[in-house]
Write a protein that holds these residues in place. Sequence first.
Motif: not given
Lengths: 218, 218
Positions: B83-99
């Motif tokens: 169960a996903q309960l809370i967005d803790l708002r730290f550890g921000g990053c993104r899943m990206s495509i790079a070339v």
Amino acid sequence: MLTIALPKGALLKDSIRLLQSAGLDFSAFLEPGNRQLQILDRQERAKALLVRNSDVPVYVEYGQAQLGVVGYDVLREKTARVAQLIDLRFGGCRMSIAVKASSPYRSVLDLPAHCRIASKFVHCARDYFHNLDLPVEIVPLSGSVELGPITGMSEAIVDLVATGQTLRENGLVEIETLFDSTARLIANPLAYRINADGISELIEELRQSVTQAIAATC
Amino acid sequence: MLTIALPKGALLKDSIRLLQSAGLDFSAFLEPGNRQLQILDRQERAKALLVRNSDVPVYVEYGQAQLGVVGYDVLREKTARVAQLIDLRFGGCRMSIAVKASSPYRSVLDLPAHCRIASKFVHCARDYFHNLDLPVEIVPLSGSVELGPITGMSEAIVDLVATGQTLRENGLVEIETLFDSTARLIANPLAYRINADGISELIEELRQSVTQAIAATC
């Protein structure tokens, strides 16, 4: 130019020493603080890629490296389409089943059906228990597998054991060895068949180095 | 007693700080040279397990931990039953495509059909390209994914990007973001439903800490 995929970690030092015996120097990978992932040897005869142990067969299978050094355990787990050429005789360890020393299990056949086995080597573990005809649930972990039995999540683990120190520190004992593992020289099958970039010559030199090293220790 | 699975690495410090705000002290994990994988908080109200980021959902799904802190990227990749309960708002990053910056590709739709995409996040990458209806070959790697385009093994990579420094150092550029990721509080669904060991109370305290932290930064 020949490219050789080398594994980060425990096998790197011996891999570099082996290639030095054939005149290829990639010791820059061993310098403290090295961040380079690819280097040329000094005479620019060959290039080396520094990759994770488990990625070596990927680079070799896809032909980005013609040769690679990797543990037999990874080859068993990954079933990559690569040619296994030489048992390099270093990096010795074994794939073992371990349980809590305080558990009643002293052999694999003591393990109850449908018990849980934690492992990073999911395929090796599944194959082994399938061949035994013992139905088990494999719990895939990516690290600290010894926590499986300690926390009660699994009855046993399948993991790579070198000295056995990690097992002892965590109160676990080995009850069975699945197979022994050492480092292997692997090649891209096509590159090997067409003898790309004089690959056969280098393989022969490495084979002689290994033979001499065995003779010296006998 | 409540058990909480905490992730090694980048999310650990903030995870420990968050739990301290609810009166649980697991800062011993941060001491240099720490080798412990499980500790009790000082008042023995709860236990924490220190495991790999990608193993957190496993411990929570199997019920060995009732709560866990883990990156959303791992939840997307592993599709664990938690169960996903809370967005803790730290550890921000993104899943990206790079070339490669030197490549002709400036958007995902420039990528040729049947090109190769190297990634540690095989499921995320496969889903994304499947939804685009662009047939690609996913090359599974376990580390240093940026070597894929550099060696010519793949046209692009799908990887987690925080500051973008690794991409820049390797001459790669992002051309698309798949999704943004932050740390999440997850729970074992059954433990959450039956409110085992007063889990709801702790969740409420953590939710208030996160809300206060957001209010403080606004």
